[in-house]
Design an enzyme around this catalytic site. Structure first.
Site, PDB file in Angstrom:
ATOM      1  N   HIS A  85       0.820  -1.221   0.000  1.00 29.31           N
ATOM      2  CA  HIS A  85       0.000   0.000   0.000  1.00 29.31           C
ATOM      3  C   HIS A  85       0.850   1.265   0.000  1.00 29.31           C
ATOM      4  CE1 HIS A  85       0.275   0.215   4.523  1.00 29.31           C
ATOM      5  NE2 HIS A  85       0.136   1.483   4.277  1.00 29.31           N
ATOM      6  N   ASP A 131      -0.105  -7.469   1.562  1.00 29.22           N
ATOM      7  CA  ASP A 131       0.408  -6.089   1.625  1.00 29.22           C
ATOM      8  C   ASP A 131       1.941  -6.122   1.676  1.00 29.22           C
ATOM      9  OD1 ASP A 131       0.562  -3.376   1.756  1.00 29.22           O
ATOM     10  OD2 ASP A 131      -0.357  -3.174   3.747  1.00 29.22           O
ATOM     11  N   GLN A 220       0.711   5.986  11.620  1.00 22.99           N
ATOM     12  CA  GLN A 220       0.876   6.479  10.251  1.00 22.99           C
ATOM     13  C   GLN A 220       2.313   6.911   9.976  1.00 22.99           C
ATOM     14  OE1 GLN A 220      -2.038   6.776  11.667  1.00 22.99           O
ATOM     15  NE2 GLN A 220      -3.571   6.401  10.094  1.00 22.99           N
ATOM     16  N   GLY A 221       2.808   6.494   8.832  1.00 19.59           N
ATOM     17  CA  GLY A 221       4.193   6.793   8.452  1.00 19.59           C
ATOM     18  C   GLY A 221       5.124   5.640   8.739  1.00 19.59           C
ATOM     19  N   ASP A 222       4.684   4.725   9.607  1.00 19.76           N
ATOM     20  CA  ASP A 222       5.495   3.529   9.910  1.00 19.76           C
ATOM     21  C   ASP A 222       5.226   2.410   8.911  1.00 19.76           C
ATOM     22  OD1 ASP A 222       6.817   4.446  12.240  1.00 19.76           O
ATOM     23  OD2 ASP A 222       4.999   4.111  13.412  1.00 19.76           O
ATOM     24  N   SER A 223       4.167   2.541   8.135  1.00 22.75           N
ATOM     25  CA  SER A 223       3.808   1.497   7.174  1.00 22.75           C
ATOM     26  C   SER A 223       4.994   1.073   6.334  1.00 22.75           C
ATOM     27  CB  SER A 223       2.715   2.004   6.227  1.00 22.75           C
ATOM     28  OG  SER A 223       1.477   1.832   6.821  1.00 22.75           O
TER      29      SER A 223
END
Ligand code: ARG
Length: 268
Positions: A85, A131, A220-223
């Site tokens: 993603h 993912d 968020q941002g660690d994905s």
């Protein structure tokens, strides 16, 4: 680029933990140039800023302007494992990989160009699994790669086992991304427990991690970044309901389920 990957996220509350444990009430500049009091964040169990030298395989992804939007892991000198993603639908020239840089405000380490993006063919969205993506770089990084968990690594996925998650994402739900690398320790959650929290949970594609009471999580941002057990990549930060909420563990891509597909992308 999908809006979700441009939202800033991080290891929730780590900065707050550091602030509380140092006994100081500090403020941090936010992306808009203002200041937010980290003391408002809820108490955090575990989590801390860490040295990249001790986790050389963790990297972050940026747009061509250098804005960080996801994490990743060096799986081979010129190959990065990340979340589908994060890069699905992207052209290679719109993604860069930063390796060996703990603090985003420095010029340490290497900025590598991406020459190829492989997204798992089964990927539709983070809630349906697969993912996982592999980036090919224009150069061989000096960073030591992290081994991928494989089919024989079932014991690494036992519920209750402590795992480490690393990244530069938001330090609180709705907060801004971290300037420096953060690491949190979270227990792996059983399939049964995770299914209670998430009806879309698929045990053959995902693994959950987090405390029942919340407080420690990726955000968020660690994905795309690594979830590590016993020096192996067991998970990839994928999704979750908010960050660090009670009874809402983080959802990670189950790396062992995609080991062969990813290994085929790494070459021999
Ligand atoms: N989807 C998020 C990202 O794009 C990561 C979500 C992780 N959430 C969680 N609660 N662990 O950065």
């Amino acid at each position: 680029m999908a809006d979700t990957k441009r939202r800033t996220w991080s290891i929730a509350g780590l900065l707050a933990a550091a602030t509380l444990s140092s006994g100081l009430l500090t403020t941090t500049a936010n992306a808009a140039g203002g200041e937010t009091s980290e003391a408002k964040a809820p108490p955090i169990v575990g989590g801390q800023p860490v040295k990249i030298a001790e986790h050389p395989w963790v990297v972050y992804l940026t747009d061509p302007q250098g804005n960080q939007f996801c994490g990743g892991t060096v799986a081979k000198a010129n190959k990065i494992v990340t979340a589908a993603h994060c890069v699905s639908g992207e052209k290679p020239e719109s993604v860069q990989v930063v390796a060996g840089r703990e603090d985003k405000k420095t010029t340490e380490g290497t900025v590598a160009k991406v020459t190829g993006i492989w997204v798992h063919p089964g990927f539709q969205n983070a809630n349906s699994g697969a993912d996982v993506a592999v980036l090919t770089l224009d150069q061989a990084l000096p960073q030591q790669p992290l081994a991928l968990a494989g089919k024989e690594d079932g014991s690494l996925y036992e519920a209750g086992k402590m795992s480490s998650v690393l990244g530069w994402g938001a330090t609180a739900e709705g907060g801004q991304a971290s300037q420096t690398l953060q690491k949190a320790e979270v227990p792996l959650v059983s399939d049964q427990e995770c299914l209670k929290a998430y009806p879309q949970y698929k045990s053959d594609a995902m693994i959950c991690a987090g405390f029942p009471q919340g407080g420690v999580d990726s955000c968020q941002g660690d994905s795309g970044g690594p979830l590590v057990v016993d020096n192996k990549l067991v998970g990839i930060v994928s999704t979750g309901n908010g960050c660090a909420r009670p009874n809402a563990p983080g959802i990670y891509t189950r790396v062992s389920a995609y080991h062969d597909d990813v290994q085929a992308q790494l070459g021999s």
